[in-house]
Design a protein around this motif. Structure first.
Motif, PDB file in Angstrom:
ATOM      1  N   ALA A  24       9.572  12.601   7.831  1.00  0.00           N
ATOM      2  CA  ALA A  24      10.069  11.354   8.209  1.00  0.00           C
ATOM      3  C   ALA A  24       9.286   9.984   7.379  1.00  0.00           C
ATOM      4  O   ALA A  24       8.085  10.243   7.303  1.00  0.00           O
ATOM      5  CB  ALA A  24       9.928  10.874   9.639  1.00  0.00           C
ATOM      6  N   TYR A  25       9.971   9.355   6.668  1.00  0.00           N
ATOM      7  CA  TYR A  25       9.530   8.257   5.882  1.00  0.00           C
ATOM      8  C   TYR A  25       9.918   6.851   6.530  1.00  0.00           C
ATOM      9  O   TYR A  25      11.018   6.635   6.991  1.00  0.00           O
ATOM     10  CB  TYR A  25       9.999   8.258   4.565  1.00  0.00           C
ATOM     11  N   VAL A  26       8.876   6.392   6.733  1.00  0.00           N
ATOM     12  CA  VAL A  26       9.018   4.923   7.314  1.00  0.00           C
ATOM     13  C   VAL A  26       8.525   3.659   6.611  1.00  0.00           C
ATOM     14  O   VAL A  26       7.584   3.923   5.922  1.00  0.00           O
ATOM     15  CB  VAL A  26       8.431   4.714   8.523  1.00  0.00           C
ATOM     16  N   GLN A  27       9.258   2.686   6.168  1.00  0.00           N
ATOM     17  CA  GLN A  27       8.863   1.520   5.449  1.00  0.00           C
ATOM     18  C   GLN A  27       8.897   0.407   6.404  1.00  0.00           C
ATOM     19  O   GLN A  27       9.863  -0.025   7.095  1.00  0.00           O
ATOM     20  CB  GLN A  27       9.903   1.205   4.562  1.00  0.00           C
ATOM     21  N   LEU A  28       7.559  -0.180   6.423  1.00  0.00           N
ATOM     22  CA  LEU A  28       7.213  -1.325   7.278  1.00  0.00           C
ATOM     23  C   LEU A  28       7.146  -2.449   6.438  1.00  0.00           C
ATOM     24  O   LEU A  28       6.709  -2.626   5.326  1.00  0.00           O
ATOM     25  CB  LEU A  28       5.905  -1.087   8.088  1.00  0.00           C
ATOM     26  N   GLY A  29       7.560  -3.825   7.082  1.00  0.00           N
ATOM     27  CA  GLY A  29       7.539  -4.980   6.614  1.00  0.00           C
ATOM     28  C   GLY A  29       6.174  -5.478   6.284  1.00  0.00           C
ATOM     29  O   GLY A  29       5.167  -4.594   6.566  1.00  0.00           O
ATOM     30  N   GLN A  30       5.789  -6.350   5.582  1.00  0.00           N
ATOM     31  CA  GLN A  30       4.386  -6.870   5.192  1.00  0.00           C
ATOM     32  C   GLN A  30       4.047  -7.364   6.574  1.00  0.00           C
ATOM     33  O   GLN A  30       4.467  -8.194   7.278  1.00  0.00           O
ATOM     34  CB  GLN A  30       4.402  -7.830   4.212  1.00  0.00           C
ATOM     35  N   GLY A  31       2.767  -6.906   6.650  1.00  0.00           N
ATOM     36  CA  GLY A  31       2.149  -7.259   7.849  1.00  0.00           C
ATOM     37  C   GLY A  31       2.193  -6.528   9.181  1.00  0.00           C
ATOM     38  O   GLY A  31       1.453  -6.748  10.285  1.00  0.00           O
TER      39      GLY A  31
END
Length: 82
Positions: A24-31
């Motif tokens: 699973a690949y997850v991209q989080l926003g900045q911060g």
């Protein structure tokens, strides 16, 4: 689902495939940060569970004592008796 490797062969020249696995690949926003959840939380043990655990521990200790062998034999296995 990613496929496991399929490039090895065993002694019968049959292909041996490693099992598939999930990624699973997850991209989080900045911060933003991600913290893994506790998948195996400690459960409160009631008296019945505690008594079973004590019984199991005593049984396993007795089995270890049986398998240790006779200390007077000096490390010679039991099957090597006359």
């Amino acid at each position: 689902i990613s496929a496991g490797a399929n490039n090895k062969r065993n002694h019968r020249n049959q292909r041996v495939k490693k099992p598939d696995y999930k990624v699973a690949y997850v991209q989080l926003g900045q911060g933003q940060t991600f913290q893994f959840p506790n998948l195996f939380p400690e459960k409160e043990q009631d008296s019945e569970t505690r008594s079973f655990d004590d019984f199991r521990d005593k049984y396993m200790e007795k089995e270890k004592q049986k398998q240790e062998g006779d200390p007077r034999r000096g490390g010679v296995p039991d099957w090597f008796g006359l």
